[in-house]
Enzyme design. Structure first.
Site, mmCIF file in Angstrom:
data_model
loop_
_atom_site.group_PDB
_atom_site.id
_atom_site.type_symbol
_atom_site.label_atom_id
_atom_site.label_comp_id
_atom_site.label_asym_id
_atom_site.label_seq_id
_atom_site.Cartn_x
_atom_site.Cartn_y
_atom_site.Cartn_z
ATOM 1 N N GLY A 171 2.912 2.098 10.823
ATOM 2 C CA GLY A 171 3.921 2.859 10.673
ATOM 3 C C GLY A 171 4.508 3.167 11.782
ATOM 4 O O GLY A 171 5.095 4.672 11.864
ATOM 5 N N GLU A 202 -6.559 4.429 8.248
ATOM 6 C CA GLU A 202 -6.343 5.842 8.059
ATOM 7 C C GLU A 202 -7.481 6.461 7.427
ATOM 8 O O GLU A 202 -7.566 7.540 7.590
ATOM 9 C CB GLU A 202 -4.785 5.911 7.045
ATOM 10 C CG GLU A 202 -3.781 5.949 7.947
ATOM 11 C CD GLU A 202 -2.455 5.257 7.053
ATOM 12 O OE1 GLU A 202 -2.523 5.254 5.869
ATOM 13 O OE2 GLU A 202 -1.573 4.664 7.651
ATOM 14 N N GLY A 234 3.125 -1.145 4.174
ATOM 15 C CA GLY A 234 3.279 0.034 3.937
ATOM 16 C C GLY A 234 4.573 0.560 3.657
ATOM 17 O O GLY A 234 5.133 0.746 2.645
ATOM 18 N N GLY A 235 5.272 1.236 4.662
ATOM 19 C CA GLY A 235 6.618 1.666 4.330
ATOM 20 C C GLY A 235 7.537 0.839 3.511
ATOM 21 O O GLY A 235 8.128 1.422 2.635
ATOM 22 N N ASN A 240 0.910 -1.206 -0.105
ATOM 23 C CA ASN A 240 0.080 0.018 0.102
ATOM 24 C C ASN A 240 1.050 1.371 -0.017
ATOM 25 O O ASN A 240 1.454 1.668 0.987
ATOM 26 C CB ASN A 240 -0.834 0.175 1.370
ATOM 27 C CG ASN A 240 -1.677 1.291 1.614
ATOM 28 O OD1 ASN A 240 -1.712 2.128 0.417
ATOM 29 N ND2 ASN A 240 -2.303 1.469 2.927
ATOM 30 N N TRP A 241 1.015 1.995 -1.135
ATOM 31 C CA TRP A 241 1.782 3.063 -1.259
ATOM 32 C C TRP A 241 1.208 4.387 -0.476
ATOM 33 O O TRP A 241 1.989 5.227 -0.264
ATOM 34 C CB TRP A 241 2.035 3.362 -2.647
ATOM 35 C CG TRP A 241 2.759 2.384 -3.380
ATOM 36 C CD1 TRP A 241 3.168 0.884 -3.258
ATOM 37 C CD2 TRP A 241 3.231 2.390 -4.771
ATOM 38 N NE1 TRP A 241 3.682 0.354 -3.972
ATOM 39 C CE2 TRP A 241 3.943 1.327 -5.145
ATOM 40 C CE3 TRP A 241 3.377 3.366 -5.742
ATOM 41 C CZ2 TRP A 241 4.397 1.020 -6.382
ATOM 42 C CZ3 TRP A 241 3.950 3.210 -6.945
ATOM 43 C CH2 TRP A 241 4.399 2.044 -7.407
ATOM 44 N N LYS A 242 -0.030 4.282 -0.081
ATOM 45 C CA LYS A 242 -0.429 5.367 0.513
ATOM 46 C C LYS A 242 -0.413 6.793 -0.393
ATOM 47 O O LYS A 242 -0.272 6.553 -1.653
ATOM 48 C CB LYS A 242 0.018 5.622 1.871
ATOM 49 C CG LYS A 242 0.232 4.389 2.745
ATOM 50 C CD LYS A 242 0.068 4.492 4.049
ATOM 51 C CE LYS A 242 0.141 3.180 4.848
ATOM 52 N NZ LYS A 242 0.365 3.264 6.489
ATOM 53 N N GLU A 263 -4.991 -5.234 10.526
ATOM 54 C CA GLU A 263 -3.854 -4.480 10.831
ATOM 55 C C GLU A 263 -3.972 -3.857 12.282
ATOM 56 O O GLU A 263 -4.773 -2.876 12.209
ATOM 57 C CB GLU A 263 -3.914 -3.362 9.867
ATOM 58 C CG GLU A 263 -3.622 -3.972 8.425
ATOM 59 C CD GLU A 263 -3.105 -2.814 7.549
ATOM 60 O OE1 GLU A 263 -1.922 -3.063 6.933
ATOM 61 O OE2 GLU A 263 -3.821 -1.628 7.258
ATOM 62 N N SER A 299 3.980 -2.631 10.266
ATOM 63 C CA SER A 299 5.610 -2.607 10.269
ATOM 64 C C SER A 299 6.258 -3.893 9.830
ATOM 65 O O SER A 299 7.367 -4.111 10.402
ATOM 66 C CB SER A 299 5.870 -1.942 11.760
ATOM 67 O OG SER A 299 5.518 -0.851 12.044
ATOM 68 N N HIS A 322 -9.064 0.724 5.388
ATOM 69 C CA HIS A 322 -7.845 0.994 6.060
ATOM 70 C C HIS A 322 -7.785 2.085 7.253
ATOM 71 O O HIS A 322 -8.738 2.790 7.272
ATOM 72 C CB HIS A 322 -6.765 1.672 5.068
ATOM 73 C CG HIS A 322 -5.501 1.708 5.663
ATOM 74 N ND1 HIS A 322 -5.089 2.432 6.315
ATOM 75 C CD2 HIS A 322 -4.358 0.877 5.048
ATOM 76 C CE1 HIS A 322 -3.650 2.093 6.581
ATOM 77 N NE2 HIS A 322 -3.249 1.216 5.954
HETATM 78 C C1 PEP Z 1 -0.043 -0.307 6.031
HETATM 79 O O1 PEP Z 1 -0.413 0.854 5.619
HETATM 80 O O2 PEP Z 1 -1.143 -0.916 5.784
HETATM 81 C C2 PEP Z 1 0.888 -0.563 6.889
HETATM 82 C C3 PEP Z 1 0.768 -1.820 7.563
HETATM 83 O O3 PEP Z 1 1.976 0.406 6.829
HETATM 84 P P1 PEP Z 1 3.267 -0.057 7.752
HETATM 85 O O4 PEP Z 1 3.834 -1.415 6.773
HETATM 86 O O5 PEP Z 1 4.145 1.133 7.176
HETATM 87 O O6 PEP Z 1 3.222 -0.133 9.239
#
Ligand code: PEP
Length: 252
Positions: free
Chosen positions: A175, A99, A236-237, A9-11, A169, A215, A97
């Site tokens: 994050g 966010e 994500g990251g 997920n590039w957000k 999640e 993460s 998600h």
């Molecule tokens: C996400 O955005 O779904 C996520 C899991 O982010 P990260 O891997 O950065 O924690």
């Protein structure tokens, strides 16, 4: 046999030009990885969705949208419809998600409506849910997750579940650098699978892929992915660098 999945997920990251570079690198890198019963999905921002879709047509990288409007069309300025997503040959969408829930007011009810619209338009859904830190600390995490899943998904019929991918999640791990331990992830994933088995026939529960997100990085992926009910990750990251993301695909 249910699929293993690594989804990125590039957000709200990567300009159009930067996205093009990352898609190119992933497409090239993925050719050198043997994908055994594994799907690789990326969710770039809308501005790069069409390019990513075109460029990965002949590759094993699949594309997902990061969001979608519950309405089919009309006066909803700034929104993107399911049919618009389908029209650029994108067949997946990420919904729920944390966010989107936290910053854009998405609720279990509004997500149930999005789920219905997505399925009606033949979009496969990566459905995200998870508890916040206070819920985990107070021991309410199972109850919260159960409610999120029931309210947004349990009105569906067994057949609809062929187009559902679940993504657990824990919000406290997104994050933050903080990861749920492999044991915590396994415990929750087994709980979720049992929940689905109780509501539907056990085939549905056995076939649904349940991803862990929070993460995940090359250093911890292998241990998390090794758990029997963890079928992959929503990343994500670590999805923003081809090297890292490809390492995660190799780790599965
Ligand atoms: C996400 O955005 O779904 C996520 C899991 O982010 P990260 O891997 O950065 O924690």
């Amino acid at each position: 046999m249910r699929k293993k999945i690594v989804a990125g997920n590039w957000k709200m990251n990567k300009t159009y030009q930067e996205s093009k570079v990352l898609v190119k690198e992933l497409k090239k890198g993925i050719k050198n990885i043997k994908l055994d019963n594994t799907r690789v999905i990326i969710a770039p921002p809308f501005t790069n969705l069409q390019n990513a879709s075109k460029k990965t047509k002949d590759s094993s990288v699949e594309i997902a949208a990061q969001n979608m409007c519950a309405k089919e069309s009309g006066a909803f300025t700034g929104e993107i419809s399911a049919s618009m997503i389908k029209s650029i040959h994108v067949d997946l969408v990420v919904l729920g998600h944390s966010e989107r829930r936290e910053y854009f007011g998405e609720t279990d009810a509004s997500l149930a409506a999005k789920v219905d619209t997505a399925l009606k338009n033949d979009l496969e859904i990566i459905f995200c849910f998870g508890e916040v830190l206070e819920d985990r600390k107070s021991g309410n995490h199972f109850k919260i997750v159960e409610e999120q899943i029931k309210k947004a998904l349990f009105h569906l019929n067994s057949d609809d579940w062929k187009n559902i991918i679940l993504a657990y999640e824990p919000v406290w791990a997104i994050g933050t650098g903080e990861t749920a331990s492999p044991e915590q992830a396994q415990e929750m994933h087994a709980f979720i699978r049992e929940l689905v088995a109780q509501r539907y026939i056990s085939d549905v529960a056995e076939e649904v892929s349940i991803l862990y997100g929070g993460s995940v990085k090359p250093a911890n992926a292998e241990e998390i992915f090794s758990k029997p009910d963890v079928d992959g990750g929503l990343i994500g990251g670590a999805a923003l660098k081809s090297e890292d993301f490809l390492a995660l695909v190799k780790a599965i």
